[in-house]
Design a protein around this motif. Sequence first.
Motif, PDB file in Angstrom:
ATOM      1  N   SER A 194      -3.656   3.663  -2.865  1.00 41.30           N
ATOM      2  CA  SER A 194      -4.921   3.043  -2.480  1.00 41.30           C
ATOM      3  C   SER A 194      -5.219   1.820  -3.347  1.00 41.30           C
ATOM      4  O   SER A 194      -4.692   1.684  -4.459  1.00 41.30           O
ATOM      5  N   PRO A 195      -6.075   0.919  -2.871  1.00 42.60           N
ATOM      6  CA  PRO A 195      -6.478  -0.241  -3.681  1.00 42.60           C
ATOM      7  C   PRO A 195      -7.091   0.161  -5.020  1.00 42.60           C
ATOM      8  O   PRO A 195      -6.870  -0.501  -6.036  1.00 42.60           O
TER       9      PRO A 195
ATOM     10  N   GLN B 194       0.704  -1.195  -9.786  1.00 42.00           N
ATOM     11  CA  GLN B 194       0.726  -2.485  -9.108  1.00 42.00           C
ATOM     12  C   GLN B 194       1.813  -3.401  -9.665  1.00 42.00           C
ATOM     13  O   GLN B 194       2.315  -4.290  -8.966  1.00 42.00           O
TER      14      GLN B 194
ATOM     15  N   ASP C 103       1.604   6.839  -0.268  1.00 45.38           N
ATOM     16  CA  ASP C 103       0.650   5.748  -0.098  1.00 45.38           C
ATOM     17  C   ASP C 103      -0.090   5.522  -1.411  1.00 45.38           C
ATOM     18  O   ASP C 103      -0.293   6.457  -2.200  1.00 45.38           O
TER      19      ASP C 103
ATOM     20  N   ASP D 134       0.801  -1.226   0.000  1.00 46.34           N
ATOM     21  CA  ASP D 134       0.000   0.000   0.000  1.00 46.34           C
ATOM     22  C   ASP D 134       0.835   1.279   0.000  1.00 46.34           C
ATOM     23  O   ASP D 134       0.326   2.362   0.293  1.00 46.34           O
ATOM     24  N   SER D 135       2.119   1.174  -0.337  1.00 47.39           N
ATOM     25  CA  SER D 135       2.969   2.367  -0.384  1.00 47.39           C
ATOM     26  C   SER D 135       4.225   2.080  -1.191  1.00 47.39           C
ATOM     27  O   SER D 135       4.522   0.922  -1.511  1.00 47.39           O
TER      28      SER D 135
END
Length: 207
Positions: A59-60, A69, A57, A18-19
């Motif tokens: 986010s999904p 990703q 950070d 997440d980061s």
Amino acid sequence: MFTGIIEEIGTIRQKLPDSMVIGAKIVISDLSCGDSVAVNGTCLTATRVSNDSFSADVSPETLRLTNLQALTIGDKVNMERALKLEDRLGGHLVAGHIDGTIRLIEKKMAAESLILKFSTTDELSRYIIKKGSVCIDGVSLTVVDIVGHIFSVCIIPHTAYQTTLFLKETGYLANLEVDIIGKYVERLIQPVKQGLTHNFLTEHGFA
């Protein structure tokens, strides 16, 4: 907001679910915690700034819609600081909100310029027009041609080598942000489009 003019190529130093930590020089020169940086066109907020990197950070939702990703340690990314009101608008207005990813299906040279051809979805292709603007991995580019859901861009040598685009090979998934003005126009005319029913046209002598 951003302009799609890349300031620096950064390097992924650390990647967590997440980061991430990104090595940089230029963009951190006046960066503070809470400031925005476009990373491959994705607007991220700096959560920590050191003398040679910054953290952000992710986010999904951002991971789902972007190519962030797939990044691994050592990967290169395009970076741009947020636009100041007194800055020149060298590219076009870019929000840093990625609409989806597109696949590079052809890469070739034309004289000294780089021609990249991408495949996108029908949902996104309706916002892409010939000679219009798109933002690919944070780079403001002009559409050379579009046929169906396939479009191409031409990149001059300076832009190619100041960004990561010259490194990419066919099959690569790039981030795409379509022209935000087109999306606003579509939203504004939706009530009008919804009002054009057969009964409406009949009542006003058009059917």
